[in-house]
Design an enzyme around this catalytic site. Structure first.
Site, short mmCIF file in Angstrom:
data_model
loop_
_atom_site.label_atom_id
_atom_site.label_comp_id
_atom_site.label_asym_id
_atom_site.label_seq_id
_atom_site.Cartn_x
_atom_site.Cartn_y
_atom_site.Cartn_z
N ASP A 98 43.88 31.71 24.09
CA ASP A 98 44.58 30.73 24.94
C ASP A 98 45.14 29.62 24.06
O ASP A 98 44.69 28.48 24.13
CB ASP A 98 43.61 30.12 25.96
CG ASP A 98 43.54 30.91 27.25
OD1 ASP A 98 44.55 31.54 27.63
OD2 ASP A 98 42.47 30.91 27.88
N LYS A 141 52.14 32.45 33.01
CA LYS A 141 51.01 32.38 33.94
C LYS A 141 51.10 31.10 34.78
O LYS A 141 51.80 30.16 34.38
CB LYS A 141 49.69 32.45 33.17
CG LYS A 141 49.38 31.27 32.25
CD LYS A 141 48.06 31.48 31.52
CE LYS A 141 47.68 30.26 30.71
NZ LYS A 141 46.44 30.47 29.93
N HIS A 142 50.48 31.06 35.97
CA HIS A 142 49.58 32.00 36.63
C HIS A 142 50.28 32.47 37.91
O HIS A 142 50.38 31.70 38.87
CB HIS A 142 48.27 31.32 37.01
CG HIS A 142 47.58 30.61 35.88
ND1 HIS A 142 47.97 29.34 35.44
CD2 HIS A 142 46.54 30.98 35.07
CE1 HIS A 142 47.18 28.97 34.44
NE2 HIS A 142 46.30 29.95 34.20
N HIS A 192 38.72 28.55 38.65
CA HIS A 192 37.49 28.82 37.92
C HIS A 192 36.27 28.65 38.83
O HIS A 192 35.21 29.23 38.56
CB HIS A 192 37.34 27.87 36.73
CG HIS A 192 38.35 28.09 35.65
ND1 HIS A 192 39.60 27.52 35.67
CD2 HIS A 192 38.29 28.83 34.51
CE1 HIS A 192 40.26 27.89 34.59
NE2 HIS A 192 39.48 28.67 33.86
N ASP A 224 44.10 37.24 35.34
CA ASP A 224 43.36 36.09 34.84
C ASP A 224 41.91 36.54 34.70
O ASP A 224 41.53 37.63 35.14
CB ASP A 224 43.48 34.92 35.83
CG ASP A 224 43.27 33.56 35.15
OD1 ASP A 224 42.81 33.52 34.00
OD2 ASP A 224 43.56 32.54 35.79
#
Length: 512
Positions: free
Chosen positions: A81, A180-181, A193, A266
């Protein structure tokens, strides 16, 4: 490399679909087993695998040697990342660029491209060939707890333009980019998350707004798109995460937007998925939805095995067709061939270029140029010091420990009557009370939204004192709660932004 496909076993084909997480700074036996026995197609390097370029290069060399020495000898996608340069997750040795919001404020497409180019060169020198970047979400929700300064901004056209420049910078120089996303995490107030965000908008709004940067990125040739754990009831009334929804992943991304490249989930270990599904079930659902690469972190070797075995079983029992598996494996092998990830080129690279990494001072200059274009004075903020140290002797400096570079650079030019290091921004009110009536220079940072109650109290005290200024290495949305405080908005704490803030305060850019 595509000739390999016909000879591959089911287990080898399934292995190519998985990108699993490495742990630690060295190649462990656990990861070696994933590469050699499970034949996984990719390894993700999380924070605990990243120290400095030399360490990362040693690790990636060993990973690739394990991959090409086993079975069909197919090299790995090695991903990270690196959303703000190859140095953003390292302890040093590579450039940590300002986050996308600062780049958006600069509005400079040439610097955006250069940041992508430099990130590509430094990443590849470390053996990282697949970057889960850039974020192309349009952050228009001030209460978004996770995207924030990772977004280029609130304007779809600006986000698309800068994202495409970064993508070109990456891919023109050999690094796979990931938009992304999908379909857009910007207008949410839930962190995927921790839970499942819901985009509760009508289809017309989603098509014209959220999808705009993805559409442009696809037109620009982005190699990969990461699908987020975001429910979209207008497109899938079951409220499955987009990452597990065939209606969204295949129906919208693959078919309606015509994306031909790699679809990456993801992290399947995030609560946006695991609150409702087991990891093995999520892997199956993601493949049924149309994903090519399953990104996951197993807590144990048994959990990693269970994910892979679940997919193998789903094929053997007919739930997933072998044609569906081969469709994704073909895309993976084609991308690896395109980016030089074949056995012959990898063996040559490992033999002739092993361990070489040289920092380029010019790269830091690009980062500083970008940082200086992002500096944003608000609420009447002006350069307050000069190179005359006497000018600052009456001031008290309060600084967050993560802005130590700012403090050190500032103190080379300026002396302060008193200073205090804060362990976090939450200590600032108490620290302000300890400074008496002295004028205050406060330096704060946080990578998410700050507590509005703390900021409101700072604003109240500043309004009464009339001698407080703030250098804010955080979200522009925090300043909603500080309307009475002259502030220098820097967006995040990248080293170049800390240096740019010092130069502004000392009037160096204005020749003071």
């Amino acid at each position: 490399m595509l000739g390999i496909l016909a000879a591959m076993s089911l287990e080898e084909k399934v292995g190519q679909l998985f990108t699993l997480t490495n742990r630690g700074t060295e190649l462990s036996e656990r990861t070696r087993r994933l590469v050699v026995e499970r034949k996984v197609g990719g390894i993700f390097l999380d924070m605990d695998s990243l120290v400095d370029p030399e360490q990362v290069r040693t690790l990636t060399d060993e990973l690739q040697q394990a991959a090409i020495g086993a079975g069909r000898g197919i090299p790995l996608f090695i991903s990270a990342d690196y959303v703000a340069g190859a140095g953003c997750k390292l302890q040093g040795g590579a450039v940590h660029f300002p986050k996308n919001k600062a780049l958006g404020v600069s509005g400079d497409v040439n610097l955006a491209y250069e940041s992508g180019r430099i990130t590509a060169e430094e990443s590849l020198a470390m053996g990282v060939n697949f970057n889960y970047s850039p974020v192309v979400d349009i952050n228009i929700n001030p209460d978004n707890p996770v995207i924030g300064t990772h977004s280029f901004g609130e304007d779809p056209e600006l986000v698309a333009e800068l994202a495409c420049s970064v993508i070109s910078g990456y891919q023109d120089h050999g690094l796979i980019a990931t938009a992304k996303h999908f379909p857009g995490h910007g207008d949410t107030n839930v962190d995927s998350h921790l839970a499942l965000p819901v985009l509760s908008f009508q289809s017309e709004r989603l098509e014209n707004f959220e999808l705009a940067p993805f559409r442009k990125a696809i037109s620009a040739g982005v190699e990969a798109v990461m699908v987020g754990h975001i429910a979209v009831p207008a497109w899938d009334s079951s409220l499955r995460p987009a990452s597990l929804s065939k209606e969204i992943t295949t129906g919208w991304l693959r078919n309606k937007l015509g994306f031909p490249g790699l679809i990456v989930t993801d992290g399947l270990s995030m609560k946006g998925v695991t609150a409702r599904y087991s990891l093995p079930d999520a892997c199956i659902l993601a493949l049924e939805a149309g994903a090519d690469i399953l990104l996951a972190t197993g807590k144990t070797p048994e959990e990693e095995d269970a994910m892979v075995e679940a997919v193998i079983k789903a094929v053997k029992t007919g739930r997933i067709s072998i044609e569906r598996i081969e469709e994704s494996v073909t895309r993976i092998l084609e991308a690896k061939q395109k980016y030089g990830l074949n056995r012959e080129k990898m063996e040559t690279k490992l033999l002739t270029d092993r361990g070489r990494y040289e920092a380029n001072p010019h790269h830091e200059e690009v980062s500083l140029k970008l940082a200086k274009k992002a500096v944003t004075p608000i609420h009447g903020m002006k350069p307050i010091f000069t190179v005359d140290r006497d000018h600052t002797k009456e001031w008290c400096l309060l600084w967050d420990r993560q802005t130590e570079l700012f403090r050190n650079q500032l103190c080379m030019d300026a002396g302060f009557a008193k200073e205090k290091r804060l362990e976090s921004y939450k200590e600032v009110v108490e620290a302000m009370n300890s400074c008496g009536s002295a004028p205050l220079l406060i330096s704060l940072t946080y990578n998410k939204l700050m507590n509005p109650e703390v900021l409101s109290e700072v604003n109240r005290m500043a309004r009464e004192r009339k001698n407080v200024i703030l250098v804010h290495f955080g979200s522009n949305y925090d300043l909603r709660h500080l309307p009475d405080v002259p502030a220098l908005l820097m967006y995040d704490r990248a080293p170049s932004l800390q240096q740019a803030a010092v130069d502004y305060l000392m009037g160096k850019e204005l020749g003071i």
